[in-house]
Design an enzyme around this catalytic site. Structure first.
Site, PDB file in Angstrom:
ATOM      1  N   THR B  24      15.258  54.439  72.080  1.00 35.60           N
ATOM      2  CA  THR B  24      14.511  53.709  71.052  1.00 35.60           C
ATOM      3  C   THR B  24      15.359  52.524  70.620  1.00 35.60           C
ATOM      4  OG1 THR B  24      13.038  53.963  69.163  1.00 35.60           O
ATOM      5  CG2 THR B  24      15.226  54.912  68.897  1.00 35.60           C
ATOM      6  N   CYS B  30      14.514  52.843  59.617  1.00 38.88           N
ATOM      7  CA  CYS B  30      13.898  53.982  60.308  1.00 38.88           C
ATOM      8  C   CYS B  30      14.999  54.915  60.814  1.00 38.88           C
ATOM      9  CB  CYS B  30      13.087  53.508  61.510  1.00 38.88           C
ATOM     10  SG  CYS B  30      11.623  52.564  61.078  1.00 38.88           S
ATOM     11  N   HIS B  47      10.946  58.435  66.418  1.00 40.92           N
ATOM     12  CA  HIS B  47      11.344  57.243  65.651  1.00 40.92           C
ATOM     13  C   HIS B  47      10.527  57.223  64.357  1.00 40.92           C
ATOM     14  CE1 HIS B  47      12.342  52.664  65.908  1.00 40.92           C
ATOM     15  NE2 HIS B  47      11.996  52.955  64.674  1.00 40.92           N
TER      16      HIS B  47
END
Lengths: 279, 160
Positions: B24, B30, B47
């Site tokens: 990711t 996040c 994520h």
């Protein structure tokens, strides 16, 4: 440190902003414009024409019939949508190069710019008096200074990061101290050269320091930029090395919970735009 | 053939192909939760964007992988369905940054991390290693063959 004359030479070297796009945006701003006069202008820009047709036929508008002529596409999309597409199409080409001073992956700044444009529309309700199209333009082009400064930042990136680490300054301060200019000041100069309005230039100049001016456009774009960074849509090399704009959220009475709602909506809309527009 | 399996924001990906790498990009506030079963050499990554799905008024519109409270159980359940046993699962966490000097009030990164810790703690699951907080952007990779989790950004690359 680089000299002002180097920056001016670089700005001169940038291809001018599309005259057709600027004229089209002007026409749309007139309350009594006709679709015919708009399409007669746009037809001279084949890339723009192709993009308008592409968007009109994209998944964003689930149409059963294919739109193949410009005038139908324009009347179908409407004025507000048209000004966004015109601007997106004209701005896109500047971000085709990999801006290594700021980006790890090519395209980060363009996606960030799209995200800030989308977020600013989501936050517009906080300042109902402001003009949609001006806000969209200002938001989309807020980082244009990075086009010029990228190569200089790349040369000095280690020094910039060292200064951020040792003195705790933000990225803009480090840019100014090490390179000699910040991308915000340079961005305002580029937009001025392209004849954009004072408001739009002011957004590029102050969006990282909104407290320095009293400009609702600056405030909205500053918050939109903050939201974009929060959702990971920023260029990675400068990424989070900025001061927060918490006072603005307090000023507009946005609670922590409301901010979560704004963030989730902005992330969804940004994803939708990036997937569908792909200009 | 192994491949890069990309996890976009508010998504999860799992794989049992040991040649795959799950990745990711650019986590800001996040947070990525990585789970890996070294016995079966399979694992996954999610994520996550925000701590709590209750902010979404229309429940039908909830994207489960966007929120810690809905996404984390889904990730574990999916790996269980692939045959992993909870005692074998290694858990790692990365991300949850903050914009420099932002006030606690808006500190989404910290809130995300706190929500993950709370949920795992309630379920008696330990975090074996983590790289969270600060003001940096992180790209996270999980190599299925080795179970290694590598963090990178423009300045550095290291294993956690």
């Amino acid at each position: 440190m680089i000299k002002m004359s180097d920056i001016i030479a670089d700005i001169e070297f940038l291809p001018p902003f599309s005259k057709v796009a600027q004229k089209a945006l002007e026409i749309i701003r007139q309350p009594d414009f006709t679709m015919k006069e708009l399409s007669e202008l746009i037809i001279y820009d084949p890339a723009l024409t192709a993009n308008i047709l592409k968007v009109a036929n994209s998944a964003l508008y689930a149409r059963t019939q294919v739109v193949s002529d410009l005038q139908t596409a324009i009347s179908f999309l409407g004025a507000k949508e048209m000004s966004s597409i015109i601007l997106l199409s004209a701005a896109n080409k500047y971000f085709e190069q990999h801006l290594e001073g700021y980006e790890v992956y090519h395209g980060e700044i363009w996606e960030h710019s799209l995200s800030v444009a989308v977020n600013s529309q989501e936050l517009k309700y906080l300042e109902p008096e402001i003009d949609d199209s001006t806000l969209f333009t200002a938001a989309l082009l807020h980082d244009v200074g990075k086009l010029i400064l990228s190569k200089y930042v790349l040369e000095k990136l280690d020094e910039i990061n060292e200064l951020i680490r040792t003195e705790g300054v933000n990225f803009i301060t480090a840019e100014r101290k090490i390179v000699g200019f910040s991308h915000t000041v340079v961005g305002a100069a580029v937009l001025k050269k392209w004849n954009f309005s004072k408001t739009i230039c002011e957004v590029a100049k102050y969006y990282k320091n909104p407290e320095r001016v009293n400009n609702p456009y600056v405030n909205i774009v500053a918050m939109a930029d903050f939201v974009s960074i929060m959702i990971g849509k920023s260029s990675q090399k400068d990424g989070l090395a900025y001061s927060g704009c918490a006072p603005l959220f307090t000023r507009y009475k946005i609670s922590s919970r409301q901010l979560d709602v704004i963030i989730t909506r902005c992330a969804d809309r940004t994803k939708e735009l990036i997937e569908n527009l792909n200009l | 053939m192994g491949k890069y399996v990309v996890v976009s924001i508010s998504e999860m990906q799992l794989s049992d192909n040991r040649q795959d790498t799950i990745i990711t990009y650019s986590l800001g506030s996040c947070i990525a939760l990585v789970i890996y079963d070294p016995v079966k050499k399979q694992g996954g990554m999610i994520h996550l964007m925000l701590p709590d799905s209750s902010i979404e008024k229309d429940k039908s519109k909830i994207v489960p992988c966007k929120f810690v409270d809905t996404g984390v159980p889904l990730l574990f359940r999916t790996l269980f369905k692939m045959g992993s046993h909870r005692n074998n699962i290694v858990v790692k966490v990365a991300g949850g940054s903050s914009v420099m000097d932002s006030t606690k009030y808006f500190n989404i990164g910290e809130r995300n991390y706190a929500a993950i810790r709370k949920m795992l703690w309630r379920n008696n699951i330990m975090i074996s290693s983590e790289d969270v907080g600060g003001s940096k952007s992180r790209t996270v990779k999980l190599f299925l063959e080795s179970g290694k989790v590598v963090i990178s950004n423009s300045q550095e690359e290291y294993e956690i």
